[in-house]
Design a protein around this motif. Structure first.
Motif, PDB file in Angstrom:
ATOM      1  N   PHE A 275      31.936  29.966  63.644  1.00  0.00           N
ATOM      2  CA  PHE A 275      31.694  31.187  64.409  1.00  0.00           C
ATOM      3  C   PHE A 275      30.418  31.915  63.971  1.00  0.00           C
ATOM      4  O   PHE A 275      30.145  33.015  64.445  1.00  0.00           O
ATOM      5  CB  PHE A 275      32.902  32.125  64.308  1.00  0.00           C
ATOM      6  CG  PHE A 275      34.078  31.615  65.091  1.00  0.00           C
ATOM      7  CD1 PHE A 275      34.151  31.811  66.461  1.00  0.00           C
ATOM      8  CD2 PHE A 275      35.094  30.912  64.466  1.00  0.00           C
ATOM      9  CE1 PHE A 275      35.226  31.335  67.193  1.00  0.00           C
ATOM     10  CE2 PHE A 275      36.173  30.429  65.192  1.00  0.00           C
ATOM     11  CZ  PHE A 275      36.233  30.630  66.562  1.00  0.00           C
ATOM     12  N   GLN A 276      29.684  31.287  63.082  1.00  0.00           N
ATOM     13  CA  GLN A 276      28.427  31.845  62.583  1.00  0.00           C
ATOM     14  C   GLN A 276      28.606  33.290  62.098  1.00  0.00           C
ATOM     15  O   GLN A 276      27.948  34.216  62.570  1.00  0.00           O
ATOM     16  CB  GLN A 276      27.337  31.747  63.645  1.00  0.00           C
ATOM     17  CG  GLN A 276      27.047  30.313  64.022  1.00  0.00           C
ATOM     18  CD  GLN A 276      25.994  30.186  65.098  1.00  0.00           C
ATOM     19  OE1 GLN A 276      25.695  31.137  65.806  1.00  0.00           O
ATOM     20  NE2 GLN A 276      25.429  28.998  65.210  1.00  0.00           N
ATOM     21  N   CYS A 277      29.550  33.433  61.183  1.00  0.00           N
ATOM     22  CA  CYS A 277      29.806  34.742  60.580  1.00  0.00           C
ATOM     23  C   CYS A 277      30.017  34.547  59.089  1.00  0.00           C
ATOM     24  O   CYS A 277      30.035  33.419  58.599  1.00  0.00           O
ATOM     25  CB  CYS A 277      31.021  35.410  61.235  1.00  0.00           C
ATOM     26  SG  CYS A 277      32.587  34.560  60.947  1.00  0.00           S
ATOM     27  N   VAL A 278      30.175  35.615  58.371  1.00  0.00           N
ATOM     28  CA  VAL A 278      30.412  35.523  56.930  1.00  0.00           C
ATOM     29  C   VAL A 278      31.904  35.282  56.658  1.00  0.00           C
ATOM     30  O   VAL A 278      32.756  35.706  57.455  1.00  0.00           O
ATOM     31  CB  VAL A 278      29.927  36.805  56.208  1.00  0.00           C
ATOM     32  CG1 VAL A 278      28.422  36.935  56.324  1.00  0.00           C
ATOM     33  CG2 VAL A 278      30.609  38.039  56.757  1.00  0.00           C
ATOM     34  N   PRO A 279      32.224  34.596  55.566  1.00  0.00           N
ATOM     35  CA  PRO A 279      33.636  34.341  55.249  1.00  0.00           C
ATOM     36  C   PRO A 279      34.479  35.609  55.143  1.00  0.00           C
ATOM     37  O   PRO A 279      35.674  35.591  55.443  1.00  0.00           O
ATOM     38  CB  PRO A 279      33.561  33.608  53.903  1.00  0.00           C
ATOM     39  CG  PRO A 279      32.236  32.922  53.934  1.00  0.00           C
ATOM     40  CD  PRO A 279      31.326  33.888  54.646  1.00  0.00           C
ATOM     41  N   SER A 280      33.870  36.726  54.747  1.00  0.00           N
ATOM     42  CA  SER A 280      34.646  37.967  54.649  1.00  0.00           C
ATOM     43  C   SER A 280      35.157  38.405  56.030  1.00  0.00           C
ATOM     44  O   SER A 280      36.183  39.084  56.124  1.00  0.00           O
ATOM     45  CB  SER A 280      33.833  39.078  53.999  1.00  0.00           C
ATOM     46  OG  SER A 280      32.684  39.373  54.762  1.00  0.00           O
ATOM     47  N   GLN A 281      34.476  38.016  57.093  1.00  0.00           N
ATOM     48  CA  GLN A 281      34.942  38.312  58.459  1.00  0.00           C
ATOM     49  C   GLN A 281      36.262  37.575  58.726  1.00  0.00           C
ATOM     50  O   GLN A 281      37.176  38.126  59.329  1.00  0.00           O
ATOM     51  CB  GLN A 281      33.886  37.886  59.484  1.00  0.00           C
ATOM     52  CG  GLN A 281      34.283  38.170  60.919  1.00  0.00           C
ATOM     53  CD  GLN A 281      34.052  39.605  61.314  1.00  0.00           C
ATOM     54  OE1 GLN A 281      33.104  40.223  60.872  1.00  0.00           O
ATOM     55  NE2 GLN A 281      34.918  40.137  62.142  1.00  0.00           N
ATOM     56  N   ILE A 282      36.351  36.346  58.230  1.00  0.00           N
ATOM     57  CA  ILE A 282      37.586  35.566  58.380  1.00  0.00           C
ATOM     58  C   ILE A 282      38.702  36.239  57.581  1.00  0.00           C
ATOM     59  O   ILE A 282      39.828  36.366  58.061  1.00  0.00           O
ATOM     60  CB  ILE A 282      37.378  34.103  57.903  1.00  0.00           C
ATOM     61  CG1 ILE A 282      36.170  33.456  58.600  1.00  0.00           C
ATOM     62  CG2 ILE A 282      38.648  33.284  58.098  1.00  0.00           C
ATOM     63  CD1 ILE A 282      36.196  33.476  60.106  1.00  0.00           C
ATOM     64  N   ASN A 283      38.387  36.675  56.361  1.00  0.00           N
ATOM     65  CA  ASN A 283      39.379  37.405  55.554  1.00  0.00           C
ATOM     66  C   ASN A 283      39.890  38.627  56.300  1.00  0.00           C
ATOM     67  O   ASN A 283      41.098  38.899  56.322  1.00  0.00           O
ATOM     68  CB  ASN A 283      38.772  37.871  54.226  1.00  0.00           C
ATOM     69  CG  ASN A 283      38.571  36.751  53.248  1.00  0.00           C
ATOM     70  OD1 ASN A 283      39.113  35.664  53.411  1.00  0.00           O
ATOM     71  ND2 ASN A 283      37.765  37.017  52.241  1.00  0.00           N
ATOM     72  N   TYR A 284      38.979  39.383  56.889  1.00  0.00           N
ATOM     73  CA  TYR A 284      39.355  40.596  57.625  1.00  0.00           C
ATOM     74  C   TYR A 284      40.330  40.250  58.750  1.00  0.00           C
ATOM     75  O   TYR A 284      41.371  40.896  58.906  1.00  0.00           O
ATOM     76  CB  TYR A 284      38.112  41.297  58.187  1.00  0.00           C
ATOM     77  CG  TYR A 284      38.467  42.417  59.130  1.00  0.00           C
ATOM     78  CD1 TYR A 284      38.883  43.654  58.651  1.00  0.00           C
ATOM     79  CD2 TYR A 284      38.446  42.225  60.509  1.00  0.00           C
ATOM     80  CE1 TYR A 284      39.255  44.675  59.504  1.00  0.00           C
ATOM     81  CE2 TYR A 284      38.812  43.237  61.374  1.00  0.00           C
ATOM     82  CZ  TYR A 284      39.213  44.457  60.877  1.00  0.00           C
ATOM     83  OH  TYR A 284      39.588  45.454  61.734  1.00  0.00           O
ATOM     84  N   VAL A 285      40.003  39.237  59.530  1.00  0.00           N
ATOM     85  CA  VAL A 285      40.865  38.850  60.660  1.00  0.00           C
ATOM     86  C   VAL A 285      42.245  38.455  60.149  1.00  0.00           C
ATOM     87  O   VAL A 285      43.262  38.917  60.674  1.00  0.00           O
ATOM     88  CB  VAL A 285      40.226  37.706  61.481  1.00  0.00           C
ATOM     89  CG1 VAL A 285      41.210  37.148  62.505  1.00  0.00           C
ATOM     90  CG2 VAL A 285      38.950  38.185  62.159  1.00  0.00           C
ATOM     91  N   ILE A 286      42.296  37.646  59.126  1.00  0.00           N
ATOM     92  CA  ILE A 286      43.584  37.179  58.611  1.00  0.00           C
ATOM     93  C   ILE A 286      44.382  38.330  58.005  1.00  0.00           C
ATOM     94  O   ILE A 286      45.582  38.458  58.250  1.00  0.00           O
ATOM     95  CB  ILE A 286      43.367  36.038  57.600  1.00  0.00           C
ATOM     96  CG1 ILE A 286      42.876  34.809  58.368  1.00  0.00           C
ATOM     97  CG2 ILE A 286      44.642  35.723  56.834  1.00  0.00           C
ATOM     98  CD1 ILE A 286      42.352  33.703  57.516  1.00  0.00           C
TER      99      ILE A 286
END
Length: 152
Positions: A35-46
């Motif tokens: 998704f061309q984003c930072v891993p912290s964005q994935i953490n936020y979503v989860i």
């Protein structure tokens, strides 16, 4: 995907996979690359979109070969779901957690839209906004409503 932010897009993607699978195992960095984003964005979503209050269990393993496993809570019957929601209520429950619990009841057809609206009205800021210990009162009210739902 007009008017959707990156968190909404990632959430939709993961939920689409969960409709087909019992659980998913993802790599935070692989999804971030996709998704061309930072891993912290994935953490936020989860951390915000896949909570027990919303009907999910998340497990993670850090380090090399680490993963994040997301599982939809298995609902055997209404009483099990209500018990699981009661277990999530702490001595203080935030409005966002309480709203997620009510939404989960609605999605799982334990309550109707009208009942969910009434439940939310009893615990929202309009009802409890000026009370100093609103999160404690919210916990008591929501817990009592859930017990009544279980034994209706």
């Amino acid at each position: 995907m007009k008017n959707k932010n990156m968190s909404d897009i990632i959430e939709s993607y993961l939920k689409q996979i969960l409709q087909q699978e019992e659980h998913i195992e993802i790599s935070r960095s692989e999804i971030a690359d996709q998704f061309q984003c930072v891993p912290s964005q994935i953490n936020y979503v989860i951390n915000t979109r896949f909570t027990p209050q919303k009907g999910y269990i998340v497990e993670s393993k850090r380090g090399g070969g680490g993963y994040i496993r997301i599982m939809k809570l298995e609902i055997v019957d209404e009483a099990d779901l209500i018990d699981a929601m009661v277990d999530l209520i702490k001595s203080k429950t935030s409005l966002s957690d309480a709203t997620a619990i009510i939404q989960n009841l609605l999605v799982n057809e334990i309550v109707t839209e009208n009942e969910a609206h009434i439940m939310h009205s009893a615990i929202d800021k309009d009802a409890l906004g000026k009370i100093v210990n609103a999160d404690e009162i919210r916990s008591l009210i929501l817990g009592a409503m859930l017990v009544k739902l279980k034994y209706r």
